[in-house]
Design a protein around this motif. Sequence first.
Motif, PDB file in Angstrom:
ATOM      1  N   LYS A   1       0.833  -1.206   0.000  1.00 24.20           N
ATOM      2  CA  LYS A   1       0.000   0.000   0.000  1.00 24.20           C
ATOM      3  C   LYS A   1       0.868   1.257   0.000  1.00 24.20           C
ATOM      4  O   LYS A   1       0.582   2.215  -0.721  1.00 24.20           O
ATOM      5  CB  LYS A   1      -0.926  -0.030   1.215  1.00 24.20           C
TER       6      LYS A   1
ATOM      7  N   ARG B   1      -7.819  12.992  -5.629  1.00 21.36           N
ATOM      8  CA  ARG B   1      -8.013  13.302  -7.048  1.00 21.36           C
ATOM      9  C   ARG B   1      -6.638  13.519  -7.674  1.00 21.36           C
ATOM     10  O   ARG B   1      -5.789  14.192  -7.103  1.00 21.36           O
ATOM     11  CB  ARG B   1      -8.864  14.564  -7.205  1.00 21.36           C
TER      12      ARG B   1
ATOM     13  N   GLU C   1      -1.052   6.568 -16.724  1.00 23.31           N
ATOM     14  CA  GLU C   1      -1.956   5.442 -16.467  1.00 23.31           C
ATOM     15  C   GLU C   1      -1.490   4.596 -15.285  1.00 23.31           C
ATOM     16  O   GLU C   1      -2.322   4.130 -14.502  1.00 23.31           O
ATOM     17  CB  GLU C   1      -2.080   4.580 -17.728  1.00 23.31           C
TER      18      GLU C   1
ATOM     19  N   ARG D   1      -2.724   6.121 -12.135  1.00 27.12           N
ATOM     20  CA  ARG D   1      -4.171   5.919 -11.972  1.00 27.12           C
ATOM     21  C   ARG D   1      -4.479   4.494 -11.514  1.00 27.12           C
ATOM     22  O   ARG D   1      -5.325   4.278 -10.648  1.00 27.12           O
ATOM     23  CB  ARG D   1      -4.894   6.234 -13.276  1.00 27.12           C
ATOM     24  N   GLN D   2      -3.764   3.528 -12.056  1.00 29.64           N
ATOM     25  CA  GLN D   2      -3.968   2.140 -11.642  1.00 29.64           C
ATOM     26  C   GLN D   2      -3.501   1.924 -10.199  1.00 29.64           C
ATOM     27  O   GLN D   2      -4.145   1.204  -9.434  1.00 29.64           O
ATOM     28  CB  GLN D   2      -3.235   1.191 -12.589  1.00 29.64           C
TER      29      GLN D   2
ATOM     30  N   LEU E   1      -3.535   4.156  -7.853  1.00 28.54           N
ATOM     31  CA  LEU E   1      -4.555   4.766  -6.999  1.00 28.54           C
ATOM     32  C   LEU E   1      -5.750   3.832  -6.842  1.00 28.54           C
ATOM     33  O   LEU E   1      -6.269   3.662  -5.732  1.00 28.54           O
ATOM     34  CB  LEU E   1      -5.002   6.109  -7.568  1.00 28.54           C
ATOM     35  N   SER E   2      -6.168   3.203  -7.902  1.00 29.67           N
ATOM     36  CA  SER E   2      -7.301   2.267  -7.832  1.00 29.67           C
ATOM     37  C   SER E   2      -6.989   1.095  -6.903  1.00 29.67           C
ATOM     38  O   SER E   2      -7.812   0.709  -6.074  1.00 29.67           O
ATOM     39  CB  SER E   2      -7.645   1.739  -9.221  1.00 29.67           C
ATOM     40  N   LYS E   3      -5.795   0.540  -7.032  1.00 31.01           N
ATOM     41  CA  LYS E   3      -5.405  -0.583  -6.171  1.00 31.01           C
ATOM     42  C   LYS E   3      -5.293  -0.132  -4.717  1.00 31.01           C
ATOM     43  O   LYS E   3      -5.700  -0.847  -3.801  1.00 31.01           O
ATOM     44  CB  LYS E   3      -4.073  -1.166  -6.642  1.00 31.01           C
ATOM     45  N   TRP E   4      -4.755   1.065  -4.491  1.00 33.37           N
ATOM     46  CA  TRP E   4      -4.606   1.597  -3.147  1.00 33.37           C
ATOM     47  C   TRP E   4      -5.973   1.784  -2.495  1.00 33.37           C
ATOM     48  O   TRP E   4      -6.172   1.431  -1.327  1.00 33.37           O
ATOM     49  CB  TRP E   4      -3.840   2.920  -3.206  1.00 33.37           C
ATOM     50  N   LYS E   5      -6.924   2.332  -3.262  1.00 25.09           N
ATOM     51  CA  LYS E   5      -8.277   2.523  -2.730  1.00 25.09           C
ATOM     52  C   LYS E   5      -8.927   1.185  -2.399  1.00 25.09           C
ATOM     53  O   LYS E   5      -9.621   1.058  -1.384  1.00 25.09           O
ATOM     54  CB  LYS E   5      -9.150   3.294  -3.728  1.00 25.09           C
ATOM     55  N   ALA E   6      -8.722   0.189  -3.242  1.00 25.11           N
ATOM     56  CA  ALA E   6      -9.286  -1.136  -2.978  1.00 25.11           C
ATOM     57  C   ALA E   6      -8.702  -1.726  -1.693  1.00 25.11           C
ATOM     58  O   ALA E   6      -9.439  -2.304  -0.882  1.00 25.11           O
ATOM     59  CB  ALA E   6      -9.025  -2.055  -4.161  1.00 25.11           C
TER      60      ALA E   6
END
Length: 61
Positions: A9, A35, A42, A45-46, A48-53
């Motif tokens: 993370k 944001r 990219e 952005r990926q 960030l998506s994994k971190w949020k998950a």
Amino acid sequence: MDISEEITKMNLYKTFEPYIQPSVTMKERMDGNIRLTETAPEDARQALSKWKAMKLKQRLF
């Protein structure tokens, strides 16, 4: 959450951290309301998506 997940993370955060919009406050960052700038690549952005998950998983379990 074990230590390897925490390290993952942290590494994900380091990937997208330079592209966080300057208007995002520290409280928003801690809440996961991040944001990215429009010029973020990219992979940021990926990450960030994994971190949020991972952050959501931590809240649920």
